[in-house]
Design a protein around this motif. Structure first.
Motif, PDB file in Angstrom:
ATOM      1  N   ASN A   3       0.837  -1.212   0.000  1.00  0.00           N
ATOM      2  CA  ASN A   3       0.000   0.000   0.000  1.00  0.00           C
ATOM      3  C   ASN A   3       0.867   1.256   0.000  1.00  0.00           C
ATOM      4  OD1 ASN A   3       0.243   1.266   2.615  1.00  0.00           O
ATOM      5  ND2 ASN A   3      -0.861  -0.488   3.459  1.00  0.00           N
ATOM      6  N   ARG A   4       0.229   2.365  -0.384  1.00  0.00           N
ATOM      7  CA  ARG A   4       0.932   3.616  -0.627  1.00  0.00           C
ATOM      8  C   ARG A   4       1.713   4.110   0.602  1.00  0.00           C
ATOM      9  NH1 ARG A   4      -2.974   6.975  -4.357  1.00  0.00           N
ATOM     10  NH2 ARG A   4      -4.002   7.493  -2.428  1.00  0.00           N
ATOM     11  N   LEU A   5       1.056   4.029   1.756  1.00  0.00           N
ATOM     12  CA  LEU A   5       1.713   4.531   2.975  1.00  0.00           C
ATOM     13  C   LEU A   5       2.956   3.722   3.321  1.00  0.00           C
ATOM     14  CD1 LEU A   5      -1.247   5.373   5.392  1.00  0.00           C
ATOM     15  CD2 LEU A   5       0.087   6.905   3.923  1.00  0.00           C
ATOM     16  N   GLU A   6       2.839   2.416   3.155  1.00  0.00           N
ATOM     17  CA  GLU A   6       3.966   1.543   3.450  1.00  0.00           C
ATOM     18  C   GLU A   6       5.109   1.802   2.468  1.00  0.00           C
ATOM     19  OE1 GLU A   6       2.901  -2.614   3.351  1.00  0.00           O
ATOM     20  OE2 GLU A   6       4.882  -3.230   4.067  1.00  0.00           O
ATOM     21  N   LEU A   7       4.747   1.973   1.211  1.00  0.00           N
ATOM     22  CA  LEU A   7       5.754   2.256   0.190  1.00  0.00           C
ATOM     23  C   LEU A   7       6.508   3.553   0.514  1.00  0.00           C
ATOM     24  CD1 LEU A   7       7.042   1.638  -2.614  1.00  0.00           C
ATOM     25  CD2 LEU A   7       5.215   3.050  -3.619  1.00  0.00           C
ATOM     26  N   ILE A   8       5.752   4.591   0.847  1.00  0.00           N
ATOM     27  CA  ILE A   8       6.369   5.891   1.151  1.00  0.00           C
ATOM     28  C   ILE A   8       7.309   5.756   2.353  1.00  0.00           C
ATOM     29  CG2 ILE A   8       5.865   8.214   2.056  1.00  0.00           C
ATOM     30  CD1 ILE A   8       3.331   8.144   0.192  1.00  0.00           C
ATOM     31  N   GLN A   9       6.872   5.027   3.356  1.00  0.00           N
ATOM     32  CA  GLN A   9       7.705   4.858   4.546  1.00  0.00           C
ATOM     33  C   GLN A   9       8.984   4.076   4.226  1.00  0.00           C
ATOM     34  OE1 GLN A   9       7.551   6.189   7.658  1.00  0.00           O
ATOM     35  NE2 GLN A   9       9.523   5.156   7.926  1.00  0.00           N
ATOM     36  N   LYS A  10       8.841   3.035   3.430  1.00  0.00           N
ATOM     37  CA  LYS A  10       9.988   2.132   3.216  1.00  0.00           C
ATOM     38  C   LYS A  10      10.985   2.595   2.160  1.00  0.00           C
ATOM     39  CE  LYS A  10       8.196  -2.143   5.069  1.00  0.00           C
ATOM     40  NZ  LYS A  10       7.517  -3.415   4.789  1.00  0.00           N
ATOM     41  N   LEU A  11      10.527   3.385   1.202  1.00  0.00           N
ATOM     42  CA  LEU A  11      11.439   3.834   0.140  1.00  0.00           C
ATOM     43  C   LEU A  11      12.578   4.678   0.716  1.00  0.00           C
ATOM     44  CD1 LEU A  11       9.234   5.252  -2.786  1.00  0.00           C
ATOM     45  CD2 LEU A  11      11.077   3.575  -3.037  1.00  0.00           C
ATOM     46  N   PRO A  12      13.809   4.434   0.288  1.00  0.00           N
ATOM     47  CA  PRO A  12      14.861   5.396   0.634  1.00  0.00           C
ATOM     48  C   PRO A  12      14.636   6.672  -0.180  1.00  0.00           C
ATOM     49  CG  PRO A  12      15.721   3.697  -0.842  1.00  0.00           C
ATOM     50  CD  PRO A  12      14.290   3.334  -0.558  1.00  0.00           C
ATOM     51  N   LYS A  13      14.927   7.811   0.428  1.00  0.00           N
ATOM     52  CA  LYS A  13      14.674   9.091  -0.238  1.00  0.00           C
ATOM     53  C   LYS A  13      15.826  10.058   0.041  1.00  0.00           C
ATOM     54  CE  LYS A  13      11.121   8.782   2.241  1.00  0.00           C
ATOM     55  NZ  LYS A  13      10.731   7.418   2.500  1.00  0.00           N
ATOM     56  N   ALA A  14      16.008  11.014  -0.866  1.00  0.00           N
ATOM     57  CA  ALA A  14      16.926  12.128  -0.602  1.00  0.00           C
ATOM     58  C   ALA A  14      16.087  13.389  -0.492  1.00  0.00           C
ATOM     59  CB  ALA A  14      17.940  12.262  -1.736  1.00  0.00           C
TER      60      ALA A  14
END
Ligand code: HPA
Ligand code: ZN
Length: 335
Positions: A3-14
């Motif tokens: 799900n979208r929330l999980e994806l956003i949390q788990k993705l590494p980001k800069a």
């Protein structure tokens, strides 16, 4: 499918657009004001938060500069930065390019060294503790003169190795990039990369000037570029990144509501956009809250969210090797 929330949390980001003075949470502001024996005009945290009702960029900047006025000692800059880096850790932001405004502090008698040492030490600590990486970008206040910017550039000389780029922020309209062409030329000669806020409140012409005169590697905000078809084509052709800040744009009334934001349109036209928090203590959220609010209002697909995270690394100033390894880590989330 994740799900979208999980994806956003788990993705590494800069995060590529973050003013450290804009991450100053009211609680820490009160604490530092107290230990520095500085008066602030607000009596409580609730009263501060109530004042955070902005109608344009200037109404925000007035309060932002006032808040930064309690920062005096190296430890203050360290605490401010370390608090932001902890938020990054929470949000899985693994790399940050942190903006700082030396003039906001040197004009009050705080030395350049005090500011940069505090910020730098916090980034070193975060690197030691959880491996996070960071770069620092020094911003000139565009409502001040080019001569003042030259003085700041000179002050930065002993700390050159700790600063990757110079930029332009503060009141945009009436202070076009062309006003700073000479000082940016000099900064480039010194080895700095360049970036600039343009096309936040200012017209597309300011984005042209940032590209042609200041030779920027990224445009901060840049959302008004969509009004100029030729400019948009150039941004796409040159793969020029726009460091978009959705919650900031809503708080400062660049768009009336998140559903009106043009980020998805830009992304779908292949403009290299990514999501950033700008001044998270003032605009209602750090990186993930920006991702969530945008994804929900614009109904971003998982593939689009992954593309935004990939763009954040691609547009960063990290080494190519590190960049490729983070992009690969993002791609692993594609199903
Ligand atoms: N725009 C211009 N200047 C700024 C901003 C912004 O969003 N945040 C802090 N200084
Ligand atoms: Zn900004």
């Amino acid at each position: 499918m994740m799900n979208r929330l999980e994806l956003i949390q788990k993705l590494p980001k800069a995060e590529l657009h973050l003013h450290i003075e804009g991450s100053f949470e009211p609680e820490l502001m009160f604490e530092i004001a107290k230990r520095n024996k500085v008066n602030i005009r607000f009596k409580s945290i609730d009263e501060i938060k109530e004042a955070y009702n902005f109608h344009n960029l200037q109404s925000f900047l007035d309060i932002y500069y006032e808040g930064a006025g309690v920062l005096l000692h190296e430890k203050d800059f360290y605490d401010l930065t370390y608090a932001y880096l902890l938020k990054c850790k929470e949000d899985n932001v693994v790399h940050a390019e942190i903006f700082f405004d030396p003039q906001t502090h040197t004009d009050r008698g705080v030395s350049f060294e005090t500011v940069i040492s505090g910020i730098k030490k916090a980034t070193i600590k975060a690197h030691e503790e959880w491996g996070m990486t960071a770069h620092l970008i020094m911003y000139f206040l565009r409502h001040l003169s080019e001569e003042e910017a030259f003085k700041t550039l000179k002050m930065s000389e002993p700390f050159k190795k700790d600063i990757i780029a110079v930029g332009l922020d503060s009141s945009e309209v009436g202070h076009p990039p062309s006003k700073f062409k000479k000082v940016f030329d000099e900064a480039m000669k010194m080895g700095y990369l360049t970036v600039a806020h343009a096309g936040e409140e200012g017209p597309p012409e300011y984005v042209w000037e940032a590209l042609d005169l200041l030779k920027v590697k990224r445009v901060d905000h840049g959302v008004r570029s969509i009004e100029d078809e030729k400019l948009l084509k150039r941004l796409i052709d040159e793969e020029m990144p726009l460091t978009v800040c959705p919650l900031s744009n809503i708080k400062l009334c660049v768009f009336e509501k998140m559903e009106d934001h043009n980020l998805k349109k830009l992304l779908q036209q292949n403009v290299k956009v990514m999501i950033n928090s700008d001044d998270p203590a003032y605009f209602g959220g750090y990186a993930n809250q920006n991702y969530i609010a945008t994804a929900e209002a614009l109904d971003l697909s998982n593939a689009e969210i992954i593309q935004l995270a990939k763009n954040s690394f691609d547009a960063s100033f990290m080494t190519d090797e590190l960049k490729q390894s983070w992009i690969k880590a993002c791609e692993a989330f594609n199903e």
